[in-house]
Each structure stands twice: as C-alpha cells, then as structure tokens.
Design a protein around this motif. Structure first.
Motif, PDB file in Angstrom:
ATOM      1  N   ARG A 366       0.839  -1.210   0.000  1.00 51.83           N
ATOM      2  CA  ARG A 366       0.000   0.000   0.000  1.00 51.83           C
ATOM      3  C   ARG A 366       0.871   1.257   0.000  1.00 51.83           C
ATOM      4  O   ARG A 366       0.614   2.212  -0.753  1.00 51.83           O
ATOM      5  CB  ARG A 366      -0.903  -0.027   1.229  1.00 51.83           C
ATOM      6  N   ARG A 367       1.910   1.247   0.795  1.00 50.90           N
ATOM      7  CA  ARG A 367       2.769   2.423   0.921  1.00 50.90           C
ATOM      8  C   ARG A 367       3.502   2.720  -0.391  1.00 50.90           C
ATOM      9  O   ARG A 367       3.582   3.886  -0.813  1.00 50.90           O
ATOM     10  CB  ARG A 367       3.770   2.203   2.057  1.00 50.90           C
ATOM     11  N   VAL A 369       2.633   1.957  -3.433  1.00 55.69           N
ATOM     12  CA  VAL A 369       1.711   2.460  -4.454  1.00 55.69           C
ATOM     13  C   VAL A 369       1.345   3.915  -4.170  1.00 55.69           C
ATOM     14  O   VAL A 369       1.358   4.773  -5.071  1.00 55.69           O
ATOM     15  CB  VAL A 369       0.447   1.581  -4.514  1.00 55.69           C
ATOM     16  N   MET A 370       1.026   4.199  -2.916  1.00 62.63           N
ATOM     17  CA  MET A 370       0.588   5.560  -2.590  1.00 62.63           C
ATOM     18  C   MET A 370       1.724   6.567  -2.701  1.00 62.63           C
ATOM     19  O   MET A 370       1.475   7.782  -2.795  1.00 62.63           O
ATOM     20  CB  MET A 370      -0.007   5.597  -1.187  1.00 62.63           C
ATOM     21  N   ASN A 371       2.967   6.105  -2.720  1.00 68.08           N
ATOM     22  CA  ASN A 371       4.111   7.006  -2.872  1.00 68.08           C
ATOM     23  C   ASN A 371       4.468   7.275  -4.332  1.00 68.08           C
ATOM     24  O   ASN A 371       5.411   8.024  -4.615  1.00 68.08           O
ATOM     25  CB  ASN A 371       5.337   6.446  -2.156  1.00 68.08           C
ATOM     26  N   LEU A 372       3.730   6.673  -5.257  1.00 70.95           N
ATOM     27  CA  LEU A 372       4.000   6.898  -6.681  1.00 70.95           C
ATOM     28  C   LEU A 372       3.776   8.364  -7.033  1.00 70.95           C
ATOM     29  O   LEU A 372       2.769   8.970  -6.647  1.00 70.95           O
ATOM     30  CB  LEU A 372       3.089   6.018  -7.542  1.00 70.95           C
ATOM     31  N   GLN A 373       4.701   8.917  -7.781  1.00 68.95           N
ATOM     32  CA  GLN A 373       4.573  10.317  -8.207  1.00 68.95           C
ATOM     33  C   GLN A 373       3.813  10.451  -9.508  1.00 68.95           C
ATOM     34  O   GLN A 373       3.296  11.527  -9.837  1.00 68.95           O
ATOM     35  CB  GLN A 373       5.973  10.933  -8.357  1.00 68.95           C
ATOM     36  N   SER A 374       3.730   9.350 -10.257  1.00 70.64           N
ATOM     37  CA  SER A 374       2.999   9.385 -11.535  1.00 70.64           C
ATOM     38  C   SER A 374       2.691   7.958 -11.954  1.00 70.64           C
ATOM     39  O   SER A 374       3.264   6.998 -11.424  1.00 70.64           O
ATOM     40  CB  SER A 374       3.837  10.084 -12.614  1.00 70.64           C
ATOM     41  N   SER A 458      -5.249   0.087  -3.968  1.00 71.02           N
ATOM     42  CA  SER A 458      -4.267   1.163  -3.861  1.00 71.02           C
ATOM     43  C   SER A 458      -3.939   1.743  -5.232  1.00 71.02           C
ATOM     44  O   SER A 458      -3.775   2.965  -5.375  1.00 71.02           O
ATOM     45  CB  SER A 458      -2.995   0.627  -3.198  1.00 71.02           C
ATOM     46  N   ARG A 462      -4.582   5.666  -6.148  1.00 69.68           N
ATOM     47  CA  ARG A 462      -3.470   6.555  -6.512  1.00 69.68           C
ATOM     48  C   ARG A 462      -3.568   7.024  -7.955  1.00 69.68           C
ATOM     49  O   ARG A 462      -3.244   8.189  -8.261  1.00 69.68           O
ATOM     50  CB  ARG A 462      -2.140   5.820  -6.297  1.00 69.68           C
ATOM     51  N   LEU A 466      -4.050  11.079 -10.322  1.00 69.31           N
ATOM     52  CA  LEU A 466      -2.908  11.340 -11.199  1.00 69.31           C
ATOM     53  C   LEU A 466      -3.320  11.374 -12.668  1.00 69.31           C
ATOM     54  O   LEU A 466      -2.721  12.106 -13.475  1.00 69.31           O
ATOM     55  CB  LEU A 466      -1.827  10.268 -10.988  1.00 69.31           C
TER      56      LEU A 466
END
Length: 639
Positions: A366-367, A369-374, A458, A462, A466
């Motif tokens: 989960r972390r 995926v949620m930290n993806l910038q794009s 997730s 996310r 985006l």
C-alpha cells in the motif's frame, strides 16, 4: 522182653526229671538276677536324680561360658579385620600412588574400592584406636578419587580435537565422529564409580558427579568451536550484494549450519549414552550443547535484526529459518527427547518477525503504491504489480513454515500490524492458534487474495487523481494490472491455491471495463435517434429490410441536418476512440477484451443507424464515412 521195656521207660523218666531239675535251678537263678537288677535300677535312679540336681546349674553356666567365648572370638575376628587395612594400607597406597594409567584401571578401581570398604568398616567400629588409620584411609580414598577424575579429564581431552570441519562430513555424507570404543569403555568405568561415590555421599544422594561437569566443559568447547564458522557464514550469506533483491530459498548458510548442528549433537548424544547412566543422558546433553545453543541464539538474533531492516525482501529468510530450526528441533527431540525448549527459545524472535511480516508486506504494498509520483499516461502497467505477485510466488516456496505461521496467527490476523503484534503479546497465542481444524494453505490463499485486493485498491486510489479522471486510461491501467496478476498466478504454483478464489480479479476486471467503455457510451448517444415520421412511413422492427431512401424522404430538413450532425460527431468520436485504443499500452488479453467490448456495444447500434440513414449523402461519403463492412474491418484492427 517186658523187663527190658520197663527198664527203658524208667531211664527216660529219670532223664526227664533230671532236665526239669536243671530248668528249675536256672529259673531260680534268673529270678535272683532280676531282683538284683531291680535293686540296681532303684539305686541308679536315686543316683541320677542326685546328678541332675547337681548338673543342672553347671549346664547353664556352661552355656553362658560358650556365648562369652563366641563373643570373644567375634571381637578377636573384628580386631583382625580392623588390623587388615592398617596392615595392607601400604600396598593399597602404592597402587594409588601409581595412578590408574600405570596401575591399570581395573586394578586401580579394585584397590580404591577395597580402601573405601575398609574405611567404612572402620568408621562403623567407632574405636578410638582406629582414628588415625581412618584419617589415613580417608586421605588415600580422596587422593584416589581425585586422580580418577584427573584421569577422566586427561583421557577425554586426549581424544577431543579443538574443532572439526563439519562441511567435510556433510559433503562426503559421512557420520560425525564419536569417541573410540576403548576410551568409551574406560570413561564409562570411571564415571560409574565416581558417580556412585558422589551420589552416595551427596545430600539426599543427589550430588552431581564432577565427571559430568568435566565432560560438558571439554565437549561443549569442541562443539562450539566446530560450529563457529558456520554460524558466522549464516549471517554473512544473508547480506546480499543487491539489498533490494528478494531472498531466494537456500542462499543462506543457515541450512548447513543446522545440518552440522544436528549431526554433531546426535554424535555427542551417542557418546553420552555409552558413558553415562540413563538418568544422566538428558542433563549432560543439555550442559554439553549449551555453548553451541547460546551461539545459535546470538546468530538468530543478528539475522532477525537484518530481516526486520529488510522485511519486504528478506522476510522469506525468516520463513526459511522457522522451517529449518523447527525441523532441527523435531529431529533432535525424536532422537534424544531433549533441546526442544532451548531451540524454541532461540527461534522465538524470528518466528515473531515472520508473523509480523505478513501485515508489514501488505502495508509495504500500500505504501509503495501511494508514494507513486505518476502513472503511465498510456495505461501501461507498473513494476510493483509483478513484484507483488512475485513476492507471493516466492512465499509458495516456503509454504510449510508459512502454513504453520498462518495457523498460529489465525485467518485474517494480518489485517494490520497492530493486530498482528497484539496477537503475539508475550508470546501468548490467540484462540485461533488452537483451531486444530485450520488449514494453513487455505489461510494463505486468503492472504493472497487480500494482497491482490489491497494492491488493486491502492492502484485505483493513486491513479485516479494522477490521471485526472481519464477513465479510459484508468480502465486500461487497471485491466493491465488484472491481466498480469492473473497470468502470473496461472503460470505459477499459486494456481492450485487460488483457482477458486480469483473472483476478486473478476470484480476489478468489470470495473476496468466499465471505465474503459465510458467512451463507447458517449458514442452510442449519436446512434440514438428520435425522428418524427408519419405512421405510414415509420418502418416496423423486424419487418424486412429497412429502406433508407424512403426514410430520408419522410424526414424534414431539420431532421436531416440532425442526422448529418450525428454522423459527423460519431465519425470524429469513433476515429478518436480508435486512435486512442491503438495508442494505449495494453496487454494482449486486455486489447482483445476491450476491442470485443467496443464492438459489442457500438457495432449493432451503428448497423441499425446506418441501415436507416445511410442515404443521407446518397453514397458520396461526405457524412457516412463507414459502411457496415468498413466499420467491421476497423473493429478487427483493434484486436
């Protein structure tokens, strides 16, 4: 003649009278003799009574004298026995001074046993005259026992190497070495005597034999030294060149370490059984293996710290250690009945880390995926999808330990790290740990579907912001992820576990399709018409071919312009949809699925619309860009 007969009869009568007279004479003598005998018997009886009266007291005194004489003989005999140790002390002392090596173990043990018996006899006599001899015998016995202990120590050290190389015995498939039979016999004899002495003299008969301590001290150093390199190798091999690489089964040295430990411990147990008595086997084995077990605990703590720092990649090492050490514990317990608790204590930190890792892996997914910038604008999949499934595939390689961990944790116990920690507080298992009907594989399959659901949820959460609500792209992105997951599951050992549980993917596939076909719905609006014609001109559904020319004649100019606008808008929207479909990065299965969905939604509507209104430009193609065959051909290019 008559005179002669008469004379003969007379002679016979005279002879008979003479015989009678002789018999009467003898009878009279017999009677007189009987009277004399009776008189003698009377006198004898009177005399015997007198004798009895006199001899009775004498007989009692005689018996007393006999008892006294017997007691005196016993005392003399005891004194002789007490004198014997003193007389033979010099001989026994000479044997003791020679020691068991020079005197011979059998002769030495016999001598010290004789001295011990003599000492006990003299102590029992409690005579002051023997006190000095008792003291001398005590000194000799103590010296003899000490020399025997020293001889045990010397003999054991002579055959105990500082260390051996376990890999030699493992790779050559050789039995680990044990003590020679000759030395085992000698050590056993010494232990038997010394242990008996110490237990006899100890409080409550339970004093520990010093040879047990000697044995444990010498052999424990040997075991710990022999296993030291493998312990170090277990921690060194855990440190990968690429820290982000997933741990692979068998790449750590922990398996060889445990194999060597099992071989050495079992060989040591064989020595112990041949030297010590049954009641000593367990305690001596525990004491002998203690140093090696302490080193194992230290090694596992170090590995546990490493695993906790790299949970997402090295949790598999924790699963492997759980399986290896559990197997080691079971094997040793089945062969020796010992060491299970010690090994369980060493394993506990890593076992807890293995339990916590299940929740940590979900949180890590989960972390990340949620930290993806794009996310890719063309909807192409991202690496975390395949990496997550690869992680589940890797977990199948450790299914045995994971199953036991799953059963201990309970179905759903991984829902959060806090819940997982709560279920293991103070090492107390939850009620689910006692579900004897629990199937670890089923629980693991549930964990896999939870992982997939967390991943997909997730990704959607996310990607939606985006992609700025571009539903078709989001649909492609999710569908690609679903397809990759399904393919990787089917092509791996996950398949038999998840075949009946992949409904979670169907739900996400439908959701992705709904998002992607949003454009198709928008295009469909252009293919619906509300045209007002006379009842006679209105074609009836299902009644033969539609005459487009006739329909066009019945339309007003405004309706015709509306139809032209619909064709134009549809053509533009359709071309854009086709171009975007070809531009999206799709898995083959996704492209085919979406093409089929698009065709299924649009083609029937377009056919109906075309049948009714294709004469709007009289075949010039100004408004009706595609006929039915042309649009069908376009759809085929989309697969």
């Amino acid at each position: 003649m008559a005179v002669g007969v008469s004379n003969g009869r007379h002679a016979a009568e005279e002879e008979a009278r003479a015989e009678v007279d002789v018999l009467n004479s003898r009878l009279e003598k017999t009677t007189q003799l009987t009277k004399k005998i009776q008189a003698c018997l009377g006198r004898l009886e009177a005399t015997g009574k007198s004798v009895r009266d006199v001899a009775g007291p004498l007989n009692g005194e005689t018996k007393k004298l006999q008892i006294l004489g017997h007691n005196i003989d016993s005392v003399i005999s005891a004194i002789e026995r007490l004198r014997q140790p003193a007389d033979s002390k010099n001989d026994e002392e000479q044997v003791i001074r020679m020691g068991p090596d020079k005197a011979g173990l059998t002769n030495y043990l016999a001598s010290i046993k004789r001295l011990t018996k003599a000492l006990n006899d003299m102590k029992a006599s409690n005579l002051r005259s023997t006190l000095q001899t008792v003291a001398e015998l005590q000194r000799l016995v103590k010296s003899g026992n000490t020399q025997l202990e020293n001889s045990f120590d010397k003999l054991l050290r002579s055959e105990t190497p500082r260390a051996i190389e376990p890999l030699h015995f493992i790779t050559k498939e050789k039995q680990f070495p044990i003590l020679s039979q000759d030395n085992i016999t000698r050590l056993g004899l010494m232990n038997s005597y010394i242990t008996a002495v110490y237990r006899q003299n100890g409080p409550g008969g339970a004093q520990e034999s010093p040879v047990a301590k000697i044995y444990a001290e010498i052999r424990s150093q040997y075991l710990a030294s022999s296993l030291g390199n493998l312990a170090a190798a277990s921690t060194n091999t855990a440190k990968k060149k690429n820290p982000d690489a997933i741990y692979r089964a068998g790449t750590s040295g922990i398996g060889t370490y445990a194999q060597a430990m099992e071989g050495l411990f079992l060989a040591e147990y064989e020595n112990i059984c041949n030297i010590f008595t049954r009641e000593d086997w367990g305690p001596v084995l525990q004491a002998t293996c203690q140093a090696a077990l302490v080193e194992l605990s230290r090694t596992l703590r170090e590995l546990n710290n490493h695993i906790k720092t790299h949970v997402s990649t090295d949790c598999f090492l924790a699963y492997e250690i759980v399986e290896i050490v559990s197997a080691l514990s079971n094997n040793l317990e089945s062969r020796t009945g010992e060491l299970k608790n010690s090994l369980a204590g060493s394993l506990k930190p890593i076992r807890e880390t293995a339990k916590l890792s299940l929740a940590e892996l979900l949180e890590d997914t989960r972390r990340r995926v949620m930290n993806l910038q794009s996310v890719p604008a063309d909807g192409s999949p991202i690496p975390i999808v395949s990496e997550t499934i690869q992680r589940l595939q890797s977990m199948v390689d450790f299914l045995r330990p994971i199953s036991s961990i799953m059963i201990s944790l309970g179905d759903g116990g991984w829902k959060s790290a806090a819940a997982a920690r709560g279920g293991m507080a103070d090492g107390i298992p939850s009620l689910s740990s006692f579900d004897i009907g629990a199937d670890g594989k089923d629980i693991f399959a549930h964990y896999c579907t939870d992982t997939i659901d967390v991943l997909m949820g997730s990704l959607e959460a996310r990607a939606r912001p985006l992609l700025q609500q571009k539903k078709p792209v989001l649909g492609v992105f999710l569908a690609n992820s679903v397809t990759i997951i399904e393919r990787m599951v089917q092509d791996s050992d996950l398949a038999p576990l998840l075949d009946s549980r992949l409904q979670v993917l169907d739900q996400w596939r439908k959701k992705a399709t709904t998002m992607y076909t949003e454009t198709c719905k928008d295009l469909s609006v252009y293919l619906f018409d509300v045209i007002h014609t006379s009842r006679g001109q209105r074609p009836t559904s299902g009644q033969g071919a539609v005459d487009s020319a006739s329909i066009m004649k019945g339309l007003s100019s405004k309706d015709k312009e509306n139809i032209k606008a619909k064709f134009a808008a549809f053509n533009a929207g359709f071309d854009k949809m086709v171009n975007e479909h070809k531009a999206y990065s799709m898995e083959r299965e996704v492209r085919q699925m979406f093409a089929k969905d698009m065709q299924y939604m649009i083609e029937p509507l377009y056919y109906r619309f075309w049948d009714r209104y294709h004469e709007i430009d009289k075949g010039k193609g100004k408004y009706v860009k595609y006929d039915k065959s042309a649009i069908a051909a376009i759809f085929l290019t989309l697969y």
